[in-house]
Design an enzyme around this catalytic site. Structure first.
Site, PDB file in Angstrom:
ATOM      1  N   ASP A  22       0.827  -1.206   0.000  1.00  0.00           N
ATOM      2  CA  ASP A  22       0.000   0.000   0.000  1.00  0.00           C
ATOM      3  C   ASP A  22       0.861   1.255   0.000  1.00  0.00           C
ATOM      4  O   ASP A  22       0.625   2.179  -0.784  1.00  0.00           O
ATOM      5  CB  ASP A  22      -0.922   0.014   1.228  1.00  0.00           C
ATOM      6  CG  ASP A  22      -1.871  -1.169   1.239  1.00  0.00           C
ATOM      7  OD1 ASP A  22      -2.201  -1.656   0.159  1.00  0.00           O
ATOM      8  OD2 ASP A  22      -2.270  -1.600   2.333  1.00  0.00           O
ATOM      9  N   TYR A 205       5.078 -14.210  -0.867  1.00  0.00           N
ATOM     10  CA  TYR A 205       4.551 -14.677   0.408  1.00  0.00           C
ATOM     11  C   TYR A 205       5.073 -16.108   0.635  1.00  0.00           C
ATOM     12  O   TYR A 205       5.770 -16.661  -0.215  1.00  0.00           O
ATOM     13  CB  TYR A 205       3.022 -14.667   0.379  1.00  0.00           C
ATOM     14  CG  TYR A 205       2.436 -13.326   0.020  1.00  0.00           C
ATOM     15  CD1 TYR A 205       2.508 -12.243   0.889  1.00  0.00           C
ATOM     16  CD2 TYR A 205       1.812 -13.127  -1.226  1.00  0.00           C
ATOM     17  CE1 TYR A 205       1.979 -11.005   0.549  1.00  0.00           C
ATOM     18  CE2 TYR A 205       1.278 -11.891  -1.569  1.00  0.00           C
ATOM     19  CZ  TYR A 205       1.368 -10.832  -0.683  1.00  0.00           C
ATOM     20  OH  TYR A 205       0.854  -9.617  -1.024  1.00  0.00           O
ATOM     21  N   GLN A 269      13.064   2.442  -3.415  1.00  0.00           N
ATOM     22  CA  GLN A 269      12.320   2.019  -4.597  1.00  0.00           C
ATOM     23  C   GLN A 269      13.156   2.068  -5.867  1.00  0.00           C
ATOM     24  O   GLN A 269      13.010   1.222  -6.745  1.00  0.00           O
ATOM     25  CB  GLN A 269      11.057   2.874  -4.734  1.00  0.00           C
ATOM     26  CG  GLN A 269      10.014   2.555  -3.674  1.00  0.00           C
ATOM     27  CD  GLN A 269       8.725   3.322  -3.877  1.00  0.00           C
ATOM     28  OE1 GLN A 269       8.732   4.492  -4.254  1.00  0.00           O
ATOM     29  NE2 GLN A 269       7.607   2.674  -3.609  1.00  0.00           N
ATOM     30  N   ARG A 285       5.243 -10.188  -5.590  1.00  0.00           N
ATOM     31  CA  ARG A 285       3.977 -10.355  -4.893  1.00  0.00           C
ATOM     32  C   ARG A 285       3.195  -9.038  -4.887  1.00  0.00           C
ATOM     33  O   ARG A 285       3.704  -7.982  -5.245  1.00  0.00           O
ATOM     34  CB  ARG A 285       4.213 -10.815  -3.461  1.00  0.00           C
ATOM     35  CG  ARG A 285       4.673  -9.710  -2.523  1.00  0.00           C
ATOM     36  CD  ARG A 285       5.027 -10.251  -1.150  1.00  0.00           C
ATOM     37  NE  ARG A 285       5.035  -9.203  -0.139  1.00  0.00           N
ATOM     38  CZ  ARG A 285       5.646  -9.294   1.025  1.00  0.00           C
ATOM     39  NH1 ARG A 285       6.316 -10.399   1.334  1.00  0.00           N
ATOM     40  NH2 ARG A 285       5.597  -8.306   1.907  1.00  0.00           N
ATOM     41  N   GLU A 287       0.921  -5.794  -5.247  1.00  0.00           N
ATOM     42  CA  GLU A 287       0.578  -4.901  -6.354  1.00  0.00           C
ATOM     43  C   GLU A 287       1.761  -4.076  -6.822  1.00  0.00           C
ATOM     44  O   GLU A 287       2.032  -3.989  -8.022  1.00  0.00           O
ATOM     45  CB  GLU A 287      -0.559  -3.959  -5.949  1.00  0.00           C
ATOM     46  CG  GLU A 287      -0.953  -2.980  -7.044  1.00  0.00           C
ATOM     47  CD  GLU A 287      -2.214  -2.194  -6.736  1.00  0.00           C
ATOM     48  OE1 GLU A 287      -2.301  -1.023  -7.152  1.00  0.00           O
ATOM     49  OE2 GLU A 287      -3.125  -2.743  -6.074  1.00  0.00           O
ATOM     50  N   SER A 289       5.228  -4.361  -6.402  1.00  0.00           N
ATOM     51  CA  SER A 289       6.323  -5.096  -7.037  1.00  0.00           C
ATOM     52  C   SER A 289       5.835  -5.824  -8.286  1.00  0.00           C
ATOM     53  O   SER A 289       6.598  -6.002  -9.252  1.00  0.00           O
ATOM     54  CB  SER A 289       6.956  -6.079  -6.046  1.00  0.00           C
ATOM     55  OG  SER A 289       5.993  -6.975  -5.530  1.00  0.00           O
TER      56      SER A 289
END
Length: 392
Positions: A22, A205, A269, A285, A287, A289
């Protein structure tokens, strides 16, 4: 009641749910709005400690700090800083706005409706077909305020995808010089990677397939390096390590057969983008990346966040249908199977898919290089967002 005049700034509120996803998206958006559109952006974040992992210079104890033109506020209840109404207020991923903000919006609506900030809910990214019909729809609140739902997506009718205007050019320039990747590896303390070795980044994950994949790569004739930060991915590989995962540190290297696992330091980043650009294959995994792996123009597996009743597999299938649309049938089937089997933790099927794809790497790479132009559809999320606000 005294009405405070609305300023031209934008407020973005982010409640950190999944550690980096997020905040990764909202931080990129805030930076791009400030840099490319000269918008004064206030980014309100409830978890600065997680934020610090992707912005190492951030002080999680400060209530206000400024980086690359963005004001970063610590979002507490109640707010420590006074809220000043701006031109736009964005609640990222359906987070609940602070009471002070909602009260200010209501007061503005009662006294001067034309001065009410444009209120947007920035939704999660999806390739599902219904997104086009729901994008930008208004929702009338009980107070009479109007909130619009802004849906990122892969079509011209959607809200677009986050992609800085110079990103593709930067990536192409980086990949044109093979020495850039080795300089990056050196800066991250990664040793023993040579030309001709296979390099895979891993940010997923927990998944039982990962251990079997590593065991398969140990027996491969081609030396392979897996680059993985401390976190959830490592938990699945515990049996390969001589010590508990908690005792591993950035810079540690574990070699078994043809496979070397490198423990990465957390990076900002920009460095993460460069890492994706430098690897031969990326397992990602969430959104943020996931999208950056697409801009990297390299083959990838998307480990999508599990949802109730396996709805995440519906979202995965919708993306794969779009991503593989122009591929030859055999390659399309293999990419679909690899991603689906990986997410369902079907070990033997995933390893077979991986093995079969190795002979098709040139075709897979060519498609990955062509994909960004197809995905962007002429304009990115920030550009479409600014246009929507201007015409809203």
């Amino acid at each position: 009641m005294v009405l405070e005049k609305r300023s031209a700034h934008w407020d973005i509120f982010c409640a950190v749910v999944d550690n980096y996803g997020d905040i990764g998206v909202t931080w990129r958006l805030a930076k791009q709005l400030a840099a490319e559109y000269q918008i004064e952006v206030n980014l309100w974040v409830d978890d600065l400690f997680s934020f610090q992992h992707i912005l190492p210079d951030l002080d999680p104890n400060l209530s206000l700090q400024r980086y690359v033109g963005v004001n970063i506020y610590q979002w507490k209840q109640p707010l420590e800083a006074k809220y000043r109404p701006g031109h736009v207020v964005i609640e990222a991923f359906a987070c609940e706005l602070p009471n002070e903000v909602k009260q200010s919006l209501n007061e503005q609506h009662q006294l001067a409706p034309s001065q009410v900030p444009i209120w947007l809910n920035l939704e999660y990214l999806s390739a599902e077909s219904w997104v086009d019909g729901c994008h930008a729809l208004p929702s009338l609140q009980s107070t009479g305020l109007k909130k619009h739902f802004y849906f990122p997506g892969f079509t011209q009718k959607s809200g677009g995808l986050i992609c800085e205007s110079s990103l593709i050019e930067q990536r192409e320039s980086w990949q044109a010089n093979p020495q850039n990747r080795f300089k990056l590896f050196d800066s991250l303390g990664l040793k023993g990677i040579e030309t001709g070795h296979q390099v895979i980044s891993l940010f997923s994950y927990e998944n039982s397939v990962l251990l079997s994949l590593c065991q398969y790569l140990q027996q491969n004739s081609r030396p392979t390096h897996i680059l993985v930060p401390k976190g959830r991915s490592l938990t699945s590989l515990q049996s390969l390590f001589p010590a508990p995962v908690e005792e591993l540190a950035a810079g540690d290297r574990i070699q078994q057969g043809s496979l070397t696992i490198h423990i990465l330091p957390m990076t900002d980043q920009q460095a993460y983008d460069q890492l994706l650009w430098s690897c031969d294959f990326n397992i990602v995994r969430g959104e943020d990346s996931f999208l950056r792996a697409q801009w990297a123009a390299k083959p990838f597996i998307w480990h999508i966040y599990p949802q109730d009743e396996d709805y995440h597999l519906v979202k995965l299938a919708a993306f794969l249908e779009r991503y593989t649309e122009k591929l030859p049938p055999m390659l399309k089937v293999l990419i679909d199977a690899l991603n689906t089997n990986f997410n369902q933790e079907l070990t033997s099927e995933t390893i077979r898919n991986w093995h079969e794809l190795q002979d098709l790497t040139p075709l897979l790479l060519q498609h990955a290089q062509n994909w960004p132009n197809d995905a962007l559809n002429g304009s990115d999320l920030a550009e479409r967002l600014v246009h929507f606000v201007k015409n809203g």
